[in-house]
Design a protein around this motif. Structure first.
Motif, PDB file in Angstrom:
ATOM      1  N   ARG A   1       0.847  -1.208   0.000  1.00 10.78           N
ATOM      2  CA  ARG A   1       0.000   0.000   0.000  1.00 10.78           C
ATOM      3  C   ARG A   1       0.882   1.257   0.000  1.00 10.78           C
ATOM      4  O   ARG A   1       0.578   2.241  -0.669  1.00 10.78           O
ATOM      5  CB  ARG A   1      -0.912  -0.029   1.242  1.00 10.78           C
ATOM      6  CG  ARG A   1      -2.166   0.820   1.090  1.00 10.78           C
ATOM      7  CD  ARG A   1      -3.022   0.796   2.357  1.00 10.78           C
ATOM      8  NE  ARG A   1      -3.431  -0.522   2.790  1.00 10.78           N
ATOM      9  CZ  ARG A   1      -4.431  -1.223   2.232  1.00 10.78           C
ATOM     10  NH1 ARG A   1      -5.100  -0.713   1.227  1.00 10.78           N
ATOM     11  NH2 ARG A   1      -4.751  -2.414   2.676  1.00 10.78           N
ATOM     12  N   ILE A   2       1.978   1.169   0.749  1.00 11.17           N
ATOM     13  CA  ILE A   2       2.918   2.303   0.774  1.00 11.17           C
ATOM     14  C   ILE A   2       3.529   2.498  -0.624  1.00 11.17           C
ATOM     15  O   ILE A   2       3.642   3.614  -1.134  1.00 11.17           O
ATOM     16  CB  ILE A   2       4.033   2.045   1.828  1.00 11.17           C
ATOM     17  CG1 ILE A   2       3.429   2.078   3.239  1.00 11.17           C
ATOM     18  CG2 ILE A   2       5.183   3.048   1.686  1.00 11.17           C
ATOM     19  CD1 ILE A   2       4.364   1.588   4.345  1.00 11.17           C
ATOM     20  N   GLN A   3       3.902   1.388  -1.271  1.00 13.30           N
ATOM     21  CA  GLN A   3       4.553   1.470  -2.588  1.00 13.30           C
ATOM     22  C   GLN A   3       3.600   2.027  -3.652  1.00 13.30           C
ATOM     23  O   GLN A   3       3.995   2.847  -4.480  1.00 13.30           O
ATOM     24  CB  GLN A   3       5.045   0.077  -3.013  1.00 13.30           C
ATOM     25  CG  GLN A   3       6.209  -0.430  -2.161  1.00 13.30           C
ATOM     26  CD  GLN A   3       6.434  -1.931  -2.356  1.00 13.30           C
ATOM     27  OE1 GLN A   3       5.506  -2.736  -2.292  1.00 13.30           O
ATOM     28  NE2 GLN A   3       7.681  -2.316  -2.589  1.00 13.30           N
ATOM     29  N   VAL A   4       2.347   1.565  -3.645  1.00  9.52           N
ATOM     30  CA  VAL A   4       1.379   2.050  -4.643  1.00  9.52           C
ATOM     31  C   VAL A   4       1.055   3.525  -4.372  1.00  9.52           C
ATOM     32  O   VAL A   4       0.971   4.341  -5.300  1.00  9.52           O
ATOM     33  CB  VAL A   4       0.103   1.175  -4.653  1.00  9.52           C
ATOM     34  CG1 VAL A   4      -0.980   1.792  -5.530  1.00  9.52           C
ATOM     35  CG2 VAL A   4       0.438  -0.235  -5.134  1.00  9.52           C
ATOM     36  N   ALA A   5       0.910   3.864  -3.088  1.00 13.80           N
ATOM     37  CA  ALA A   5       0.617   5.256  -2.720  1.00 13.80           C
ATOM     38  C   ALA A   5       1.728   6.179  -3.228  1.00 13.80           C
ATOM     39  O   ALA A   5       1.461   7.260  -3.765  1.00 13.80           O
ATOM     40  CB  ALA A   5       0.472   5.378  -1.208  1.00 13.80           C
ATOM     41  N   ALA A   6       2.976   5.723  -3.103  1.00 13.15           N
ATOM     42  CA  ALA A   6       4.111   6.561  -3.510  1.00 13.15           C
ATOM     43  C   ALA A   6       4.090   6.832  -5.021  1.00 13.15           C
ATOM     44  O   ALA A   6       4.492   7.907  -5.465  1.00 13.15           O
ATOM     45  CB  ALA A   6       5.427   5.888  -3.108  1.00 13.15           C
ATOM     46  N   LEU A   7       3.611   5.868  -5.795  1.00 11.01           N
ATOM     47  CA  LEU A   7       3.597   6.041  -7.258  1.00 11.01           C
ATOM     48  C   LEU A   7       2.729   7.226  -7.673  1.00 11.01           C
ATOM     49  O   LEU A   7       3.017   7.895  -8.665  1.00 11.01           O
ATOM     50  CB  LEU A   7       3.093   4.751  -7.937  1.00 11.01           C
ATOM     51  CG  LEU A   7       3.064   4.760  -9.462  1.00 11.01           C
ATOM     52  CD1 LEU A   7       4.479   4.855 -10.046  1.00 11.01           C
ATOM     53  CD2 LEU A   7       2.363   3.527 -10.018  1.00 11.01           C
ATOM     54  N   VAL A   8       1.659   7.491  -6.917  1.00 17.33           N
ATOM     55  CA  VAL A   8       0.764   8.595  -7.297  1.00 17.33           C
ATOM     56  C   VAL A   8       0.730   9.699  -6.230  1.00 17.33           C
ATOM     57  O   VAL A   8      -0.131  10.576  -6.255  1.00 17.33           O
ATOM     58  CB  VAL A   8      -0.663   8.071  -7.610  1.00 17.33           C
ATOM     59  CG1 VAL A   8      -0.654   7.219  -8.868  1.00 17.33           C
ATOM     60  CG2 VAL A   8      -1.257   7.288  -6.446  1.00 17.33           C
ATOM     61  N   ASN A   9       1.699   9.616  -5.308  1.00 17.95           N
ATOM     62  CA  ASN A   9       1.893  10.653  -4.295  1.00 17.95           C
ATOM     63  C   ASN A   9       0.668  10.895  -3.400  1.00 17.95           C
ATOM     64  O   ASN A   9       0.186  12.022  -3.278  1.00 17.95           O
ATOM     65  CB  ASN A   9       2.333  11.972  -4.981  1.00 17.95           C
ATOM     66  CG  ASN A   9       2.963  12.923  -3.988  1.00 17.95           C
ATOM     67  OD1 ASN A   9       3.446  12.504  -2.930  1.00 17.95           O
ATOM     68  ND2 ASN A   9       2.940  14.206  -4.296  1.00 17.95           N
ATOM     69  N   VAL A  10       0.179   9.805  -2.815  1.00 18.87           N
ATOM     70  CA  VAL A  10      -0.915   9.929  -1.841  1.00 18.87           C
ATOM     71  C   VAL A  10      -0.508   9.215  -0.556  1.00 18.87           C
ATOM     72  O   VAL A  10       0.553   8.571  -0.511  1.00 18.87           O
ATOM     73  CB  VAL A  10      -2.238   9.295  -2.369  1.00 18.87           C
ATOM     74  CG1 VAL A  10      -2.757  10.045  -3.580  1.00 18.87           C
ATOM     75  CG2 VAL A  10      -2.077   7.808  -2.685  1.00 18.87           C
ATOM     76  N   SER A  11      -1.344   9.315   0.454  1.00 22.00           N
ATOM     77  CA  SER A  11      -1.019   8.582   1.672  1.00 22.00           C
ATOM     78  C   SER A  11      -1.586   7.156   1.542  1.00 22.00           C
ATOM     79  O   SER A  11      -2.598   6.939   0.870  1.00 22.00           O
ATOM     80  CB  SER A  11      -1.556   9.304   2.899  1.00 22.00           C
ATOM     81  OG  SER A  11      -2.914   9.060   3.013  1.00 22.00           O
ATOM     82  N   PRO A  12      -0.919   6.189   2.171  1.00 22.02           N
ATOM     83  CA  PRO A  12      -1.335   4.793   1.999  1.00 22.02           C
ATOM     84  C   PRO A  12      -2.810   4.550   2.312  1.00 22.02           C
ATOM     85  O   PRO A  12      -3.447   3.713   1.667  1.00 22.02           O
ATOM     86  CB  PRO A  12      -0.425   4.038   2.977  1.00 22.02           C
ATOM     87  CG  PRO A  12       0.789   4.911   3.095  1.00 22.02           C
ATOM     88  CD  PRO A  12       0.298   6.323   2.983  1.00 22.02           C
ATOM     89  N   ALA A  13      -3.368   5.308   3.243  1.00 25.43           N
ATOM     90  CA  ALA A  13      -4.776   5.091   3.611  1.00 25.43           C
ATOM     91  C   ALA A  13      -5.732   5.410   2.460  1.00 25.43           C
ATOM     92  O   ALA A  13      -6.905   5.048   2.502  1.00 25.43           O
ATOM     93  CB  ALA A  13      -5.127   5.944   4.828  1.00 25.43           C
ATOM     94  N   GLN A  14      -5.218   6.084   1.446  1.00 23.23           N
ATOM     95  CA  GLN A  14      -6.086   6.436   0.308  1.00 23.23           C
ATOM     96  C   GLN A  14      -6.165   5.343  -0.752  1.00 23.23           C
ATOM     97  O   GLN A  14      -6.871   5.499  -1.740  1.00 23.23           O
ATOM     98  CB  GLN A  14      -5.584   7.735  -0.339  1.00 23.23           C
ATOM     99  CG  GLN A  14      -5.767   8.953   0.537  1.00 23.23           C
ATOM    100  CD  GLN A  14      -5.189  10.185  -0.121  1.00 23.23           C
ATOM    101  OE1 GLN A  14      -4.089  10.615   0.195  1.00 23.23           O
ATOM    102  NE2 GLN A  14      -5.930  10.752  -1.040  1.00 23.23           N
ATOM    103  N   VAL A  15      -5.403   4.263  -0.542  1.00 21.10           N
ATOM    104  CA  VAL A  15      -5.355   3.193  -1.549  1.00 21.10           C
ATOM    105  C   VAL A  15      -6.315   2.066  -1.163  1.00 21.10           C
ATOM    106  O   VAL A  15      -6.192   1.491  -0.083  1.00 21.10           O
ATOM    107  CB  VAL A  15      -3.921   2.618  -1.656  1.00 21.10           C
ATOM    108  CG1 VAL A  15      -3.866   1.473  -2.673  1.00 21.10           C
ATOM    109  CG2 VAL A  15      -2.923   3.709  -2.016  1.00 21.10           C
ATOM    110  N   VAL A  16      -7.265   1.750  -2.050  1.00 19.01           N
ATOM    111  CA  VAL A  16      -8.147   0.595  -1.831  1.00 19.01           C
ATOM    112  C   VAL A  16      -7.831  -0.428  -2.916  1.00 19.01           C
ATOM    113  O   VAL A  16      -8.022  -0.156  -4.110  1.00 19.01           O
ATOM    114  CB  VAL A  16      -9.636   1.005  -1.923  1.00 19.01           C
ATOM    115  CG1 VAL A  16     -10.542  -0.222  -1.865  1.00 19.01           C
ATOM    116  CG2 VAL A  16      -9.988   1.967  -0.803  1.00 19.01           C
ATOM    117  N   PHE A  17      -7.317  -1.576  -2.519  1.00 19.40           N
ATOM    118  CA  PHE A  17      -6.976  -2.596  -3.515  1.00 19.40           C
ATOM    119  C   PHE A  17      -8.249  -3.252  -4.046  1.00 19.40           C
ATOM    120  O   PHE A  17      -9.201  -3.525  -3.299  1.00 19.40           O
ATOM    121  CB  PHE A  17      -6.039  -3.650  -2.921  1.00 19.40           C
ATOM    122  CG  PHE A  17      -4.645  -3.121  -2.716  1.00 19.40           C
ATOM    123  CD1 PHE A  17      -3.876  -2.717  -3.810  1.00 19.40           C
ATOM    124  CD2 PHE A  17      -4.087  -3.022  -1.441  1.00 19.40           C
ATOM    125  CE1 PHE A  17      -2.586  -2.215  -3.636  1.00 19.40           C
ATOM    126  CE2 PHE A  17      -2.800  -2.533  -1.261  1.00 19.40           C
ATOM    127  CZ  PHE A  17      -2.050  -2.124  -2.360  1.00 19.40           C
TER     128      PHE A  17
END
Ligand code: PLP
Length: 384
Positions: A50-66
């Motif tokens: 989640r941290i890695q995907v968040a970094a790709l689009v510059n958001v915080s990990p909590a914003q990523v829903v797989f």
């Protein structure tokens, strides 16, 4: 060996991504919801991804829903707004991927008013149509960041400003952009963004919806409450780990000039195409993805050329592989751009990716030159 030039359909799994996934297929079988050690191993692997995907689009990990991919992310974005949109309007561009178009159609049956936003001859959203389509009654706008067929990139600032002024939520399908061009979620002005792992050398069957914290969205899948209640179901741990690894590699690639290396190859391809008679590059005057060229050869059937190229060991597409079930219907994207049906049927999409070389592009041009060498005599014949 096949020369693979169909990266917008899907990309090969990166070896490092596979290596990152293997332990979660072979050893760590825990369910991330379990409290024991095996469960905690799975949980921390998902947290890391989640941290890695968040970094790709510059958001915080909590914003990523797989999710299970780009299709599900698009469905979640639109259907998740169903309640907000009921009795109001959903505005979508005419060139969206089928997973947005079809979902919009199903919402229409549920009492959501759907408006289509036109594009110009280059595939860009028309400002007047955007203004007419996105009004105070609009709950949600969905405009893809870049099109999978033409590669045309939209002016997200223009779209986001109209959505903001009208108080509408903006969703963007960035499936084809991630990994090819750097993305800053906040800078796009969107509140929802779809991603898919298999377009960036990650595994198939995993993607994500990026969500602005202020947006309240309803889940498609209910159950155990995974993914902060927005996507129930035991997580595809290996897939998610693969997505994370692919996102990290993509981010590193972009830092080290991947986008410009794609652009160099793409320009080489376009100058080769310019030497062939009867070739039109669709959307060539618009800003486009650095890897995508959609072109037509007058008087030729795109499907037949794709098969001939396949015989010569070159994999390209006659349009969108994701839309291939629609059979022989010409691309809705090209029709929306005002391209006539015959020219639309001649379309071939070349989409470059990691590992492609100048030789690959030159080989493609050589085979195309051979296949279309009848063009001149044919067109002269038709004048006679
Ligand atoms: N959106 C776009 C623009 C695509 O090109 C695709 C292609 O497959 C999708 C969504 C669907 O993504 P997935 O294959 O992960 O469901």
């Amino acid at each position: 060996m096949t020369i693979y030039l169909d990266h917008n359909a899907t990309t090969p799994l990166d070896q490092q991504v596979l290596a990152a996934m293997m332990p979660y297929l072979r050893l760590h079988h825990g369910n991330s919801s379990s409290v024991h050690r095996a469960g905690r191993v799975a949980r921390s692997a998902i947290d890391q991804a989640r941290i890695q995907v968040a970094a790709l689009v510059n958001v915080s990990p909590a914003q990523v829903v797989f999710t299970s991919g780009g299709t599900e992310a698009n469905n979640l974005a639109l259907q998740g707004m169903r309640r907000l949109a009921r009795g109001r309007t959903l505005a979508i561009s005419a060139i969206e991927h089928a997973s947005v178009l079809q979902t919009a159609r199903s919402l229409q049956a549920d009492g959501v008013n759907v408006r289509s936003i036109d594009v110009d001859a280059q595939g860009r959203v028309v400002a007047e149509s955007l203004q007419a389509g996105v009004r105070t009654d609009t709950a949600l706008v969905s405009v893809m960041m870049a099109n999978n067929e033409t590669g045309t990139v939209q002016d997200m600032v223009l779209v986001a400003e109209q959505a903001r002024q009208m108080g509408a939520i903006l969703h963007t399908d960035a499936v084809q952009v991630a990994g090819k061009v750097a993305i800053d979620f906040a800078a796009t002005g969107a509140q929802l963004m779809s991603l898919s792992a298999h377009k960036l050398n990650g595994p198939k069957g995993v993607g994500a919806l990026i969500i602005d914290r202020a947006v309240e969205i309803e889940p498609l899948l209910r159950g155990g409450g995974q993914e902060a209640g927005l996507r129930s179901g035991t997580e595809n741990v290996a897939g998610i780990v693969g997505f994370g690894a692919a996102a990290e590699l993509a981010a590193a690639g972009l830092k080290f000039g991947y986008e410009s290396s794609l652009r160099v190859l793409r320009d080489r391809l376009e100058s080769g195409l310019a030497t062939l008679p009867g070739v039109t590059v669709f959307g060539r005057y618009a800003e486009r993805l650095p890897n995508t060229v959609l072109f037509g050869v007058a008087g030729y059937d795109g499907e037949a050329l794709v098969l001939a190229l396949n015989e010569a060991g070159i994999a390209v597409s006659s349009g969108s592989a994701c839309d291939s079930h629609s059979g022989r219907a010409p691309s809705h994207v090209l029709l929306a751009m005002g391209v006539d049906e015959e020219m639309a049927r001649s379309a071939i999409r070349v989409s470059l990716g990691r590992g492609n070389t100048t030789q690959d592009v030159e080989q493609l041009i050589a085979v195309l030159a051979q296949q279309t060498s009848g063009f001149l005599s044919r067109s002269l014949g038709s004048w006679a």
